[in-house]
Design a protein around this motif. Structure first.
Motif, PDB file in Angstrom:
ATOM      1  N   ILE A  43      53.646 -13.720   9.601  1.00  0.00           N
ATOM      2  CA  ILE A  43      53.326 -14.015   8.199  1.00  0.00           C
ATOM      3  C   ILE A  43      51.906 -14.549   8.148  1.00  0.00           C
ATOM      4  CG2 ILE A  43      53.981 -15.286   6.130  1.00  0.00           C
ATOM      5  CD1 ILE A  43      56.762 -15.658   7.380  1.00  0.00           C
ATOM      6  N   PHE A  44      51.001 -13.754   7.604  1.00  0.00           N
ATOM      7  CA  PHE A  44      49.595 -14.141   7.528  1.00  0.00           C
ATOM      8  C   PHE A  44      49.266 -14.821   6.208  1.00  0.00           C
ATOM      9  CE2 PHE A  44      49.091 -10.373  10.388  1.00  0.00           C
ATOM     10  CZ  PHE A  44      48.514 -11.038  11.461  1.00  0.00           C
ATOM     11  N   ALA A  64      53.804  -9.722   6.973  1.00  0.00           N
ATOM     12  CA  ALA A  64      53.812 -10.162   5.581  1.00  0.00           C
ATOM     13  C   ALA A  64      52.544 -10.959   5.340  1.00  0.00           C
ATOM     14  CB  ALA A  64      55.043 -11.015   5.282  1.00  0.00           C
ATOM     15  N   TYR A  65      52.126 -10.996   4.086  1.00  0.00           N
ATOM     16  CA  TYR A  65      50.927 -11.735   3.693  1.00  0.00           C
ATOM     17  C   TYR A  65      51.333 -12.696   2.587  1.00  0.00           C
ATOM     18  CZ  TYR A  65      48.845  -7.861   6.197  1.00  0.00           C
ATOM     19  OH  TYR A  65      48.539  -6.931   7.158  1.00  0.00           O
ATOM     20  N   ALA A  66      51.300 -13.983   2.879  1.00  0.00           N
ATOM     21  CA  ALA A  66      51.716 -15.012   1.919  1.00  0.00           C
ATOM     22  C   ALA A  66      50.482 -15.803   1.513  1.00  0.00           C
ATOM     23  CB  ALA A  66      52.763 -15.937   2.537  1.00  0.00           C
ATOM     24  N   VAL A 124      53.156  -8.171   0.480  1.00  0.00           N
ATOM     25  CA  VAL A 124      52.346  -9.266  -0.065  1.00  0.00           C
ATOM     26  C   VAL A 124      53.211 -10.173  -0.940  1.00  0.00           C
ATOM     27  CG1 VAL A 124      50.356  -9.859  -1.476  1.00  0.00           C
ATOM     28  CG2 VAL A 124      50.291  -7.813  -0.027  1.00  0.00           C
ATOM     29  N   LEU A 125      53.153 -11.471  -0.676  1.00  0.00           N
ATOM     30  CA  LEU A 125      53.819 -12.469  -1.510  1.00  0.00           C
ATOM     31  C   LEU A 125      52.755 -13.418  -2.028  1.00  0.00           C
ATOM     32  CD1 LEU A 125      55.748 -11.973   1.259  1.00  0.00           C
ATOM     33  CD2 LEU A 125      57.305 -13.302  -0.161  1.00  0.00           C
ATOM     34  N   ALA A 180      59.457 -14.578   2.570  1.00  0.00           N
ATOM     35  CA  ALA A 180      59.002 -13.520   3.476  1.00  0.00           C
ATOM     36  C   ALA A 180      60.044 -13.236   4.547  1.00  0.00           C
ATOM     37  CB  ALA A 180      57.675 -13.912   4.103  1.00  0.00           C
ATOM     38  N   ALA A 181      60.608 -14.299   5.116  1.00  0.00           N
ATOM     39  CA  ALA A 181      61.620 -14.116   6.158  1.00  0.00           C
ATOM     40  C   ALA A 181      62.846 -13.394   5.602  1.00  0.00           C
ATOM     41  CB  ALA A 181      62.013 -15.467   6.750  1.00  0.00           C
ATOM     42  N   ARG A 182      63.268 -13.753   4.396  1.00  0.00           N
ATOM     43  CA  ARG A 182      64.411 -13.077   3.780  1.00  0.00           C
ATOM     44  C   ARG A 182      64.100 -11.613   3.502  1.00  0.00           C
ATOM     45  NH1 ARG A 182      64.666 -17.721   0.573  1.00  0.00           N
ATOM     46  NH2 ARG A 182      63.742 -16.571  -1.161  1.00  0.00           N
ATOM     47  N   ARG A 183      62.895 -11.353   2.988  1.00  0.00           N
ATOM     48  CA  ARG A 183      62.530  -9.984   2.614  1.00  0.00           C
ATOM     49  C   ARG A 183      62.578  -9.055   3.812  1.00  0.00           C
ATOM     50  NH1 ARG A 183      57.280  -8.936  -1.110  1.00  0.00           N
ATOM     51  NH2 ARG A 183      58.577 -10.243  -2.470  1.00  0.00           N
ATOM     52  N   PHE A 184      62.211  -9.556   4.998  1.00  0.00           N
ATOM     53  CA  PHE A 184      62.139  -8.701   6.185  1.00  0.00           C
ATOM     54  C   PHE A 184      63.287  -8.958   7.161  1.00  0.00           C
ATOM     55  CE2 PHE A 184      57.882  -8.639   4.468  1.00  0.00           C
ATOM     56  CZ  PHE A 184      57.519  -7.306   4.600  1.00  0.00           C
TER      57      PHE A 184
END
Length: 342
Positions: free
Chosen positions: A18-19, A50-52, A79-80, A205-209
């Motif tokens: 997660i960046f 993922a990009y948060a 992207v979040l 992000a963790a849930r999404r992936f």
């Protein structure tokens, strides 16, 4: 949290990276050197990314398009943004078509509209809430309307409280600086802070992936790293943005990363990343030792990142390191590279 074995690639221990964006992958609208290569390599290897970002001034699709223009194969669903997260939270709190006073960029207004709420701009529109995010054209009149609406009873949501934004010319005021102006006028804090260091973007992000072992990568101790700590995730601090080695030495326990690297190359090269002990280990490491007493001395040899890890272990265990002295040319070089030579 997952450990990375000595000599192995850091990235191989995790199932999602997660960046953060500003200060990690880009500086405003330019890629950071090594970021394009690193992200491209991760994509080629099939690593979920993922990009948060706390930056609420762009839509996810706009962020993805910006990154693709820099040579990064990024999809909008990766992207979040704090703008989208804030809008989703508002939609759970208020009925459809509720008026929400938006202080921020067009992206934030769009996110509010897309969740079925009605963006407004004045106290006279009787907003049920104020949502405040970064926008480069925000002025006194916008902040005044926000203060008036909150004083009249509207709930106050902010997308993030980053004091600064990194730019190629140096840090500039971020949303936290604008929030501070309203906070001063009202004499109170916001009701809800959505972005980092709150854990919501990381956990989303963790849930999404479907990730069980995510690694968060950021450049700010007070947002990226503290957010990862709150989310119970491993974290890597890269020294390409806001936080410096000096900041890391003085990081509170709530904002201490598990690893530090000069840049994203540390994800792949064990020699370009250092493990940190979070205050529970020895002040010795990879050829370096920090000796306390009447004066604090750095002794040994090795990479500057390994020296930084030893200094962090010492500092986090209570040894003063602000005036650490080198006992050799190697120690002097390491302290100089870290910006810690007095």
């Amino acid at each position: 949290m997952t450990d990375s074995s000595p000599g192995s690639r850091l990235v191989d221990a995790y199932d999602l990276v997660i960046f953060d964006l500003d200060g990690v992958v880009i500086l405003v609208d330019r890629p950071i050197e090594t970021a394009v290569e690193a992200v491209g390599r991760l994509h080629a290897e099939g690593k979920p990314l993922a990009y948060a970002t706390n930056n609420a001034s762009r839509l996810a699709a706009e962020v993805a398009a910006l990154l693709r223009g820099m040579g990064l194969a990024v999809r909008p669903q990766e992207v979040l943004t704090s703008a989208a997260a804030a809008a989703e939270l508002l939609a759970h709190r208020f009925p459809p078509d509720s008026p929400v006073l938006v202080v921020g960029a067009d992206a934030l207004r769009t996110e509010v509209r897309e969740v079925g709420l009605r963006p407004v701009t004045r106290l006279e529109d009787a907003p049920v809430a104020v949502v405040q995010g970064y926008g480069p054209t925000i002025g006194w009149a916008d902040l005044a309307e926000a203060a008036l609406a909150v004083r009249a009873g509207a709930d106050w949501f902010v997308t993030n409280t980053d004091r600064t934004l990194p730019t190629p010319r140096g840090p500039v005021p971020g949303n936290g600086s604008l929030v501070a102006a309203v906070r001063t006028a009202l004499g109170r804090d916001p009701d809800v802070v959505v972005g980092k260091p709150e854990p919501a973007l990381f956990t989303a992000a963790a849930r999404r992936f479907g990730a069980a072992r995510p690694l968060a990568v950021g450049d700010r101790l007070d947002t990226d790293i503290e957010g990862a700590v709150r989310a119970g995730m491993a974290s890597l601090l890269v020294l390409t943005g806001v936080s410096t080695p000096f900041d890391l030495l003085h990081a509170p326990a709530s904002a201490r990363p598990d690893f530090v690297a000069s840049d994203l190359g540390g994800l792949f090269d064990p020699d370009r990343v250092a493990r940190l002990t979070n205050g529970s280990g020895s002040a010795d490491g990879d050829g370096w030792q920090v000796v306390g007493g009447a004066r604090t001395v750095l002794t040994g040899a090795g990479s500057s990142l390994a020296a930084l890890a030893a200094l962090c272990a010492a500092s986090w265990s209570g040894t003063p390191v602000d005036d650490v002295e080198p006992d050799s040319d190697a120690a002097r070089r390491a302290l100089g590279e870290l910006g810690l030579l007095r």
